[in-house]
Write a protein that holds these residues in place. Structure first.
Motif, PDB file in Angstrom:
ATOM      1  N   ALA A   4       7.332  -5.383  -9.148  1.00 24.47           N
ATOM      2  CA  ALA A   4       6.115  -5.850  -8.471  1.00 24.47           C
ATOM      3  C   ALA A   4       5.973  -5.194  -7.100  1.00 24.47           C
ATOM      4  N   SER A   5       7.077  -5.113  -6.378  1.00 25.90           N
ATOM      5  CA  SER A   5       7.061  -4.461  -5.071  1.00 25.90           C
ATOM      6  C   SER A   5       6.699  -2.990  -5.192  1.00 25.90           C
ATOM      7  N   THR A   6       7.211  -2.343  -6.216  1.00 25.23           N
ATOM      8  CA  THR A   6       6.920  -0.930  -6.449  1.00 25.23           C
ATOM      9  C   THR A   6       5.441  -0.716  -6.738  1.00 25.23           C
ATOM     10  N   LEU A   7       4.886  -1.537  -7.602  1.00 29.04           N
ATOM     11  CA  LEU A   7       3.473  -1.385  -7.957  1.00 29.04           C
ATOM     12  C   LEU A   7       2.562  -1.660  -6.767  1.00 29.04           C
ATOM     13  N   LEU A   8       2.876  -2.693  -6.017  1.00 25.74           N
ATOM     14  CA  LEU A   8       2.072  -3.014  -4.839  1.00 25.74           C
ATOM     15  C   LEU A   8       2.162  -1.906  -3.797  1.00 25.74           C
ATOM     16  N   SER A   9       3.345  -1.410  -3.557  1.00 26.82           N
ATOM     17  CA  SER A   9       3.516  -0.326  -2.588  1.00 26.82           C
ATOM     18  C   SER A   9       2.895   0.973  -3.078  1.00 26.82           C
ATOM     19  N   ALA A  10       2.941   1.212  -4.375  1.00 27.77           N
ATOM     20  CA  ALA A  10       2.373   2.447  -4.920  1.00 27.77           C
ATOM     21  C   ALA A  10       0.872   2.528  -4.664  1.00 27.77           C
ATOM     22  N   VAL A  11       0.199   1.408  -4.759  1.00 26.35           N
ATOM     23  CA  VAL A  11      -1.246   1.400  -4.497  1.00 26.35           C
ATOM     24  C   VAL A  11      -1.523   1.741  -3.039  1.00 26.35           C
ATOM     25  N   SER A  12      -0.800   1.109  -2.121  1.00 25.27           N
ATOM     26  CA  SER A  12      -1.047   1.389  -0.702  1.00 25.27           C
ATOM     27  C   SER A  12      -0.644   2.809  -0.329  1.00 25.27           C
ATOM     28  N   VAL A  13       0.464   3.301  -0.881  1.00 23.22           N
ATOM     29  CA  VAL A  13       0.883   4.677  -0.613  1.00 23.22           C
ATOM     30  C   VAL A  13      -0.148   5.661  -1.153  1.00 23.22           C
ATOM     31  N   ALA A  14      -0.649   5.402  -2.351  1.00 25.30           N
ATOM     32  CA  ALA A  14      -1.672   6.285  -2.932  1.00 25.30           C
ATOM     33  C   ALA A  14      -2.935   6.306  -2.082  1.00 25.30           C
ATOM     34  N   LEU A  15      -3.347   5.158  -1.580  1.00 27.27           N
ATOM     35  CA  LEU A  15      -4.541   5.117  -0.730  1.00 27.27           C
ATOM     36  C   LEU A  15      -4.317   5.849   0.595  1.00 27.27           C
ATOM     37  N   LEU A  16      -3.143   5.690   1.179  1.00 29.09           N
ATOM     38  CA  LEU A  16      -2.836   6.405   2.422  1.00 29.09           C
ATOM     39  C   LEU A  16      -2.851   7.918   2.206  1.00 29.09           C
ATOM     40  N   LEU A  17      -2.247   8.365   1.114  1.00 26.09           N
ATOM     41  CA  LEU A  17      -2.216   9.807   0.831  1.00 26.09           C
ATOM     42  C   LEU A  17      -3.597  10.345   0.480  1.00 26.09           C
ATOM     43  N   ARG A  53      -1.124  13.562   9.441  1.00 26.23           N
ATOM     44  CA  ARG A  53       0.315  13.395   9.653  1.00 26.23           C
ATOM     45  C   ARG A  53       0.691  11.924   9.819  1.00 26.23           C
ATOM     46  N   VAL A  54      -0.096  11.206  10.595  1.00 29.43           N
ATOM     47  CA  VAL A  54       0.179   9.780  10.801  1.00 29.43           C
ATOM     48  C   VAL A  54       0.073   9.024   9.478  1.00 29.43           C
ATOM     49  N   LEU A  55      -0.911   9.359   8.666  1.00 29.38           N
ATOM     50  CA  LEU A  55      -1.065   8.682   7.383  1.00 29.38           C
ATOM     51  C   LEU A  55       0.082   9.008   6.433  1.00 29.38           C
ATOM     52  N   VAL A  56       0.558  10.230   6.455  1.00 26.20           N
ATOM     53  CA  VAL A  56       1.701  10.601   5.609  1.00 26.20           C
ATOM     54  C   VAL A  56       2.968   9.883   6.081  1.00 26.20           C
ATOM     55  N   VAL A  57       3.149   9.759   7.384  1.00 28.86           N
ATOM     56  CA  VAL A  57       4.297   9.009   7.908  1.00 28.86           C
ATOM     57  C   VAL A  57       4.205   7.547   7.463  1.00 28.86           C
ATOM     58  N   ALA A  58       3.014   6.980   7.511  1.00 25.73           N
ATOM     59  CA  ALA A  58       2.841   5.592   7.071  1.00 25.73           C
ATOM     60  C   ALA A  58       3.157   5.451   5.582  1.00 25.73           C
ATOM     61  N   ALA A  59       2.739   6.431   4.782  1.00 25.20           N
ATOM     62  CA  ALA A  59       3.041   6.393   3.345  1.00 25.20           C
ATOM     63  C   ALA A  59       4.543   6.506   3.104  1.00 25.20           C
ATOM     64  N   ALA A  60       5.199   7.390   3.827  1.00 27.07           N
ATOM     65  CA  ALA A  60       6.652   7.552   3.665  1.00 27.07           C
ATOM     66  C   ALA A  60       7.392   6.300   4.118  1.00 27.07           C
ATOM     67  N   ALA A  61       6.956   5.715   5.221  1.00 21.26           N
ATOM     68  CA  ALA A  61       7.602   4.499   5.707  1.00 21.26           C
ATOM     69  C   ALA A  61       7.423   3.358   4.713  1.00 21.26           C
ATOM     70  N   THR A  62       6.245   3.251   4.142  1.00 17.87           N
ATOM     71  CA  THR A  62       5.992   2.210   3.141  1.00 17.87           C
ATOM     72  C   THR A  62       6.860   2.427   1.907  1.00 17.87           C
ATOM     73  N   SER A  63       7.141   3.666   1.587  1.00 19.05           N
ATOM     74  CA  SER A  63       8.005   3.964   0.442  1.00 19.05           C
ATOM     75  C   SER A  63       9.427   3.463   0.656  1.00 19.05           C
ATOM     76  N   LEU A  64       9.828   3.313   1.915  1.00 20.63           N
ATOM     77  CA  LEU A  64      11.149   2.740   2.193  1.00 20.63           C
ATOM     78  C   LEU A  64      11.265   1.317   1.659  1.00 20.63           C
ATOM     79  N   LEU A  65      10.150   0.605   1.620  1.00 17.24           N
ATOM     80  CA  LEU A  65      10.174  -0.744   1.065  1.00 17.24           C
ATOM     81  C   LEU A  65      10.511  -0.717  -0.422  1.00 17.24           C
ATOM     82  N   VAL A  66      10.019   0.299  -1.122  1.00 17.01           N
ATOM     83  CA  VAL A  66      10.333   0.445  -2.551  1.00 17.01           C
ATOM     84  C   VAL A  66      11.807   0.782  -2.719  1.00 17.01           C
TER      85      VAL A  66
END
Length: 104
Positions: A4-17, A53-66
């Motif tokens: 569930a955490s992976t799916l939720l984070s994947a959506v936000s990471v995809a939107l950031l990217l 760059r800031v958005l990619v950093v946010a996506a990478a940081a969010t991936s740490l939650l996964v």
């Protein structure tokens, strides 16, 4: 719970990217909040690169939650993600709000 955490984070990471791609490569700098179009084309391209760059950093940081959800190996993941994103945003705001004399 990790799935569930992976799916939720994947959506936000995809939107950031997707937003980073639109700003950087499609030239949609109008998507940047507060931008009023008063920069030269070179500075506008630099603004787009920095915002992406800031958005990619946010996506990478969010991936740490996964990573933490699956392995539990990241110490204090929420704090780490918050700090990474805050530092990236602070750098962006400082760079674009503290102007050097004669540079516009």
């Amino acid at each position: 719970m990790a799935l569930a955490s992976t799916l939720l984070s994947a959506v936000s990471v995809a939107l950031l990217l997707l937003l980073a791609w639109a700003i950087r490569y499609r030239g949609k700098v109008g998507l940047i909040a507060g931008y009023d179009g008063d920069l030269s084309p070179d500075r506008e391209a630099e603004l787009a690169r920095d915002a992406a760059r800031v958005l990619v950093v946010a996506a990478a940081a969010t991936s740490l939650l996964v990573v933490d959800a699956w392995t539990g190996a990241v110490p204090r993941p929420g704090l780490l993600v918050t700090l990474l994103i805050a530092v990236a945003v602070a750098w962006f705001l400082w760079k674009w709000n503290v102007r050097e004399p004669g540079r516009d």
